[in-house]
Structure formats: C-alpha cells, structure tokens
Motif scaffolding. Structure first.
Motif, mmCIF file in Angstrom:
data_model
loop_
_atom_site.group_PDB
_atom_site.id
_atom_site.type_symbol
_atom_site.label_atom_id
_atom_site.label_comp_id
_atom_site.label_asym_id
_atom_site.label_seq_id
_atom_site.Cartn_x
_atom_site.Cartn_y
_atom_site.Cartn_z
ATOM 1 N N VAL A 1 -29.948 9.130 -29.792
ATOM 2 C CA VAL A 1 -28.912 9.406 -28.786
ATOM 3 C C VAL A 1 -27.531 9.398 -29.428
ATOM 4 C CG1 VAL A 1 -27.761 8.441 -26.752
ATOM 5 C CG2 VAL A 1 -30.237 8.637 -26.802
ATOM 6 N N PHE A 2 -27.264 8.426 -30.294
ATOM 7 C CA PHE A 2 -25.952 8.372 -30.931
ATOM 8 C C PHE A 2 -25.720 9.575 -31.832
ATOM 9 C CE2 PHE A 2 -25.356 3.992 -29.618
ATOM 10 C CZ PHE A 2 -23.993 3.971 -29.398
ATOM 11 N N SER A 3 -26.727 9.978 -32.591
ATOM 12 C CA SER A 3 -26.511 11.074 -33.526
ATOM 13 C C SER A 3 -26.459 12.435 -32.826
ATOM 14 C CB SER A 3 -27.594 11.084 -34.604
ATOM 15 O OG SER A 3 -28.854 11.319 -34.024
ATOM 16 N N LEU A 4 -27.145 12.599 -31.713
ATOM 17 C CA LEU A 4 -27.176 13.900 -31.043
ATOM 18 C C LEU A 4 -26.196 14.036 -29.895
ATOM 19 C CD1 LEU A 4 -31.003 14.632 -30.924
ATOM 20 C CD2 LEU A 4 -29.303 15.565 -32.477
ATOM 21 N N VAL A 5 -25.760 12.923 -29.317
ATOM 22 C CA VAL A 5 -24.912 13.009 -28.133
ATOM 23 C C VAL A 5 -23.539 12.375 -28.366
ATOM 24 C CG1 VAL A 5 -24.702 12.349 -25.707
ATOM 25 C CG2 VAL A 5 -26.919 13.013 -26.608
ATOM 26 N N VAL A 6 -23.513 11.120 -28.749
ATOM 27 C CA VAL A 6 -22.258 10.372 -28.762
ATOM 28 C C VAL A 6 -21.318 10.855 -29.863
ATOM 29 C CG1 VAL A 6 -21.263 8.071 -29.067
ATOM 30 C CG2 VAL A 6 -23.310 8.354 -27.692
ATOM 31 N N LEU A 7 -21.794 10.982 -31.091
ATOM 32 C CA LEU A 7 -20.901 11.398 -32.178
ATOM 33 C C LEU A 7 -20.303 12.786 -31.973
ATOM 34 C CD1 LEU A 7 -22.663 9.874 -35.292
ATOM 35 C CD2 LEU A 7 -20.549 9.137 -34.215
ATOM 36 N N PRO A 8 -21.091 13.796 -31.586
ATOM 37 C CA PRO A 8 -20.461 15.100 -31.329
ATOM 38 C C PRO A 8 -19.463 15.074 -30.177
ATOM 39 C CG PRO A 8 -22.800 15.384 -31.657
ATOM 40 C CD PRO A 8 -22.558 13.916 -31.565
ATOM 41 N N VAL A 9 -19.768 14.317 -29.131
ATOM 42 C CA VAL A 9 -18.843 14.234 -27.999
ATOM 43 C C VAL A 9 -17.540 13.573 -28.427
ATOM 44 C CG1 VAL A 9 -18.480 13.153 -25.744
ATOM 45 C CG2 VAL A 9 -20.616 14.323 -26.228
ATOM 46 N N VAL A 10 -17.621 12.516 -29.221
ATOM 47 C CA VAL A 10 -16.411 11.843 -29.709
ATOM 48 C C VAL A 10 -15.598 12.788 -30.579
ATOM 49 C CG1 VAL A 10 -15.602 9.998 -31.236
ATOM 50 C CG2 VAL A 10 -17.327 9.510 -29.514
ATOM 51 N N PHE B 1 -9.884 17.878 -29.045
ATOM 52 C CA PHE B 1 -9.131 18.371 -27.891
ATOM 53 C C PHE B 1 -7.934 17.490 -27.567
ATOM 54 C CE2 PHE B 1 -13.034 20.750 -26.357
ATOM 55 C CZ PHE B 1 -12.488 21.990 -26.627
ATOM 56 N N ALA B 2 -7.999 16.220 -27.936
ATOM 57 C CA ALA B 2 -6.892 15.310 -27.659
ATOM 58 C C ALA B 2 -5.790 15.429 -28.703
ATOM 59 C CB ALA B 2 -7.398 13.877 -27.596
ATOM 60 N N GLY B 3 -5.971 16.294 -29.676
ATOM 61 C CA GLY B 3 -4.956 16.483 -30.693
ATOM 62 C C GLY B 3 -5.075 15.516 -31.854
ATOM 63 N N LEU B 4 -6.206 14.878 -31.986
ATOM 64 C CA LEU B 4 -6.430 13.922 -33.059
ATOM 65 C C LEU B 4 -7.260 14.547 -34.182
ATOM 66 C CD1 LEU B 4 -7.225 10.824 -30.862
ATOM 67 C CD2 LEU B 4 -5.084 11.338 -32.010
ATOM 68 N N MET B 5 -6.922 15.764 -34.530
ATOM 69 C CA MET B 5 -7.685 16.468 -35.548
ATOM 70 C C MET B 5 -7.591 15.762 -36.895
ATOM 71 S SD MET B 5 -9.774 18.887 -35.960
ATOM 72 C CE MET B 5 -9.604 20.071 -34.668
ATOM 73 N N THR B 6 -6.483 15.065 -37.145
ATOM 74 C CA THR B 6 -6.350 14.343 -38.414
ATOM 75 C C THR B 6 -7.336 13.182 -38.508
ATOM 76 O OG1 THR B 6 -4.596 12.963 -37.492
ATOM 77 C CG2 THR B 6 -3.926 14.947 -38.668
ATOM 78 N N ILE B 7 -7.822 12.709 -37.360
ATOM 79 C CA ILE B 7 -8.845 11.661 -37.348
ATOM 80 C C ILE B 7 -10.240 12.278 -37.253
ATOM 81 C CG2 ILE B 7 -9.756 9.701 -36.046
ATOM 82 C CD1 ILE B 7 -6.878 9.092 -35.218
ATOM 83 N N ALA B 8 -10.385 13.321 -36.445
ATOM 84 C CA ALA B 8 -11.697 13.913 -36.202
ATOM 85 C C ALA B 8 -12.262 14.573 -37.453
ATOM 86 C CB ALA B 8 -11.620 14.925 -35.064
ATOM 87 N N LEU B 9 -11.450 15.260 -38.213
ATOM 88 C CA LEU B 9 -11.941 15.965 -39.388
ATOM 89 C C LEU B 9 -12.441 15.021 -40.484
ATOM 90 C CD1 LEU B 9 -12.455 18.745 -40.513
ATOM 91 C CD2 LEU B 9 -10.167 18.711 -41.488
#
Length: 73
Positions: A32-41, A47-55
């Motif tokens: 569940v964490f690898s298929l749902v939670v991590l991609p959603v985060v 989308f929240a503008g935190l691309m410097t953290i997401a990438l």
C-alpha cells in the motif's frame, strides 16, 4: 492434565496465527505504501509547489528501488 495440554496447544496455535497475521499485514502495508501513499505524496508536493522537495525524494526512492532490485537478482 488434559486441560494443561489443551491450553499449551491453544497458546501455540494462537501464537503461530498471530505471527502469520503480522507477516501478512507487514506485506500488505509495504504494498500500500509503495503503490498508493508515496505517489500521492509526490503528486501533492509537486502541485503544492514543493518541487524542490518532491524531485530529490523521487530520485532517492528510485535509486533505492533500483539497488534493491539489483541485489535481489
């Protein structure tokens, strides 16, 4: 005498079923964490503008996954 024997076997059975349940739950949680939670985060962070953290998080998780797959064979 039979009561003590029955209680010992019952506790053994409950323990083995509990171990199986914990192993199954851990496996389901990893999936569940690898298929749902991590991609959603990652999507929410992007989308929240935190691309410097997401990438960087995406890159680190990708590298860890690649290494884990190479080790596993």
């Amino acid at each position: 005498m039979f009561t003590i024997f029955f209680i010992a076997l019952l506790l053994w059975f409950i323990g083995s079923v509990l171990r199986l349940a914990i192993r199954a739950t851990w496996g389901i949680t990893k999936i569940v964490f690898s298929l749902v939670v991590l991609p959603v985060v990652a999507i929410v962070a992007a989308f929240a503008g935190l691309m410097t953290i997401a990438l960087p998080v995406l890159l680190v998780v990708g590298i860890i996954t690649l290494i884990a797959n190479l080790i596993r064979g």
